[in-house]
Design an enzyme around this catalytic site. Structure first.
Site, short mmCIF file in Angstrom:
data_model
loop_
_atom_site.label_atom_id
_atom_site.label_comp_id
_atom_site.label_asym_id
_atom_site.label_seq_id
_atom_site.Cartn_x
_atom_site.Cartn_y
_atom_site.Cartn_z
N LYS A 117 39.33 66.78 71.13
CA LYS A 117 39.45 67.77 72.20
C LYS A 117 39.18 67.16 73.57
O LYS A 117 39.71 67.62 74.58
CB LYS A 117 38.52 68.97 71.94
CG LYS A 117 39.05 69.86 70.83
CD LYS A 117 38.60 71.30 70.97
CE LYS A 117 39.28 72.16 69.91
NZ LYS A 117 38.72 73.49 69.77
N LYS A 199 47.96 68.35 61.64
CA LYS A 199 47.55 69.67 61.14
C LYS A 199 48.29 70.79 61.88
O LYS A 199 48.55 70.68 63.07
CB LYS A 199 46.03 69.76 61.39
CG LYS A 199 45.38 71.06 61.05
CD LYS A 199 43.91 71.04 61.48
CE LYS A 199 43.74 71.49 62.91
NZ LYS A 199 42.41 71.94 63.29
N LYS A 202 47.25 76.48 66.10
CA LYS A 202 47.75 77.55 66.96
C LYS A 202 47.87 77.11 68.41
O LYS A 202 48.51 77.78 69.21
CB LYS A 202 46.90 78.83 66.82
CG LYS A 202 45.41 78.66 66.99
CD LYS A 202 44.67 79.95 66.61
CE LYS A 202 43.18 79.84 66.66
NZ LYS A 202 42.45 79.74 65.44
#
Ligand code: TYM
Length: 334
Positions: A117, A199, A202
């Site tokens: 992140k 992966k 969303k």
């Protein structure tokens, strides 16, 4: 569950950062529903976690409610389970502080999600992003959870929650149960349809990479038809066939068929037929969820009753653990 055996406790949470995907559904939500009957269950919308990435306030508020409604739409029962919104229970933030003083900088630095992140949001590497796993440990440990049903990507966070609990118990006396991860055999890692080495997420910028639980049937079908596969044109599970392996995993999860059965079913057929079958199975699985979601979003008063009940139950239970932890650490309780 054996007769007379005490029911165990499960807890899990989902972030309200966009509509959940088929990955969230197969890796986590569907298992929550399956486990609800046999456990004392705590399920939450992890809204405090969501702000580690900048959120637009109006959007966040709506997204919290929609995520809560989706949990109910998949069939979770607010009477049977404790279905709540994390920020409605202040004990989460309070315990997170106590635990952060028992967590090392070094161990947080090793978290792969933090490293990932930090790369995707280089302009906002805030302290919350770094201490995120401590808040997650607090979520779990507050409810004395035996078992935490999650997808494979949360494995490392579960490990650190266990390490923190063991360390705390060792230093101050037994307060926390040591939780186990529950990671389903199938569906634990649903991959992106556009890049099956990644992966399904969303927050992917490519909308064709993921199926949202609320995608319309024709959109779902279109996305599956576009899914990246390989040039062999044979439906079989094998190394190097990440796209087909992923579609077989999804289909197996939904239909309950084994990989051998799927290979037999599509023997002599091309990828086109297979993709249509996968699309149809997903559409049929999600249809009742979408219908129930729309009904619930039209009854906001009922949703409010449900999350208020959830907050009441969660506050009651979590206060006991928080008080115990504070007492053991030497705080003067009033
Ligand atoms: P979140 O919101 O990213 O995802 C919710 C759940 O969905 C699973 N999942 C997947 N499973 C299979 N394939 C995928 N492609 C996929 N993508 C997501 C996740 O593993 C998760 O189980 N940190 C957590 C939220 C959280 C939490 C907790 C979970 C906060 N506190 C306490 C358990 C216990 C998260 O970001 O999940």
């Amino acid at each position: 569950m054996e007769n007379g055996e005490k029911k165990k406790i499960i807890l899990s949470c989902i972030q309200p950062t966009g509509t959940p995907t088929l990955g969230n559904y197969l890796g986590a939500l569907r298992n929550w529903k399956a486990l609800e009957e046999d456990f004392y269950s705590y399920f939450a919308v992890a809204d405090l976690h969501a702000i580690t990435v900048r959120q637009e306030p109006k959007n966040l508020r709506e997204q919290i409610l929609r995520t809560y409604a989706l949990l109910m739409a998949i069939g979770l029962d607010p009477e049977k389970s404790t279905l709540f919104i994390q920020s409605h229970v202040p004990a989460h933030s309070q315990l997170a502080w106590l635990l952060s003083c028992n967590t090392q900088f070094g161990e947080l630095s090793r978290m792969t999600q933090f490293k990932d992140k930090s790369k995707t949001h280089p302009d906002n590497i805030n302290a919350g992003l770094f201490t995120y796993p401590v808040l997650m440990a607090a979520d779990i440990l507050l409810y004395q959870a035996d078992c935490v049903p999650v997808g494979d990507d949360q494995r490392q966070h579960l490990e650190i929650a266990r390490d923190i609990a063991v360390r705390f118990n060792g230093a101050y006396g037994n307060v926390f149960k040591i939780p186990e991860a529950y990671i389903g055999k199938n569906g634990a890692r649903v991959m992106s349809l556009a890049n099956p080495e990644k992966k399904m997420s969303k927050s992917d910028a490519n909308k064709n990479a993921f199926i949202s639980i609320l995608d319309e049937p024709n959109v779902i079908m279109k996305k599956f038809k576009r899914a990246v596969t390989d040039s062999e044109a044979k439906v079989r599970y094998a190394e190097g066939k990440d796209g087909i392996n992923n579609l077989m995993g999804i289909y197996s999860c939904i239909t309950g068929k084994s990989y051998e059965e799927i290979e037999d079913e599509f023997d002599g057929k091309g990828y086109g037929d297979f993709k249509v079958a996968v699309g149809e199975s997903v559409i049929a699985e999600l249809e009742p969820v979408q219908k129930r979601f729309n009904e619930l979003m039209n009854d906001r008063a009922y949703l409010k009753d449900c999350y208020e009940l959830g907050a009441q139950k969660a506050n009651h239970f979590s206060a006991r653990t928080l008080n115990k932890a504070m007492k053991k650490m030497g705080f003067l309780l009033n």
